[in-house]
Enzyme design. Sequence first.
Site, PDB file in Angstrom:
ATOM      1  N   LYS A  70       0.815  -1.220   0.000  1.00 35.34           N
ATOM      2  CA  LYS A  70       0.000   0.000   0.000  1.00 35.34           C
ATOM      3  C   LYS A  70       0.850   1.272   0.000  1.00 35.34           C
ATOM      4  CE  LYS A  70      -4.037  -2.106   2.222  1.00 35.34           C
ATOM      5  NZ  LYS A  70      -5.050  -2.002   3.285  1.00 35.34           N
ATOM      6  N   ASP A 110     -10.304   1.740   1.214  1.00 36.60           N
ATOM      7  CA  ASP A 110     -10.403   1.332   2.618  1.00 36.60           C
ATOM      8  C   ASP A 110     -11.232   2.327   3.424  1.00 36.60           C
ATOM      9  OD1 ASP A 110      -8.955  -1.022   2.427  1.00 36.60           O
ATOM     10  OD2 ASP A 110      -7.035  -0.052   2.864  1.00 36.60           O
TER      11      ASP A 110
END
Length: 279
Positions: A70, A110
């Site tokens: 990420k 997210d």
Amino acid sequence: MTGPSLRRAAVLGHPVAHSLSPTLHRAAYAALGLDHWSYEAVDVLADDLPSFVASLDDSWAGLSLTMPHKQVVLPLLDHVEPLASVVGAVNTVLISGAGAARTLVGANTDVYGLVTALREGLTGPVTSAAVIGAGATAASTLAALGELGCPAPVVYVRSMQRAGGLMRAAHRMGVTPEFRGLERAAAEIGRASVVVSTLPPHAADALAESLVVGPGVLLDVAYDPRPTALQSAWAAGGGVAVGGERMLLHQAAEQVRLMTGHAGPVEAMDAALESQLTH
């Protein structure tokens, strides 16, 4: 006439064999009738991510990223969407064009997944919040809580020295969390209207043993085992516990929308997820 050309997507991580993303995305493609779409899990080391990304051909539409990718992916992208930029974490890469004209765009779903999962448990405004942990998911949680109207949560961390990245992310977001030692969490988090644990599986088990629970909503991003020890303790004390699989579901549905242009079929994806988790 020929049919639509193959479109590929995958989740990258290390390890990644446990990922439920293929279950979710394949269920979405089936429900949407996207027979020419495929989705797989690919184990890629952080050091190998640049070469993997460079090897993608024009059949690729998108990537889902787990840790450690990420953050590792950031310098490989042509553009990072503002939310992902301030959070400092990209969990979605959108791929368009081919060859020299190929463009890689980083996004973060997210935050959407956290907001939507928390709303499933909320019955009123978020007046106070607690976050446990200091990693990439904690940064997304700060953004989610800001969207829910709580820009000043308390963040409980094991080491203040390792919370620098989260502190910088908070500054970029314009939120003002208060940082406290993790040893205070068991006695204090029950006062919050929302609690989000971003710790890995079983890392919060000791916390669960001495938890003082209030009537608020807890989201534990871990979902193995289900329910987690923290969820069980929270629910037993009278609080509302939301499983981490709800965040997983909703962030994946948003990824499907971004990659395919079709709204994620949440019901079909939820049914596939439940089937996988109960077997």
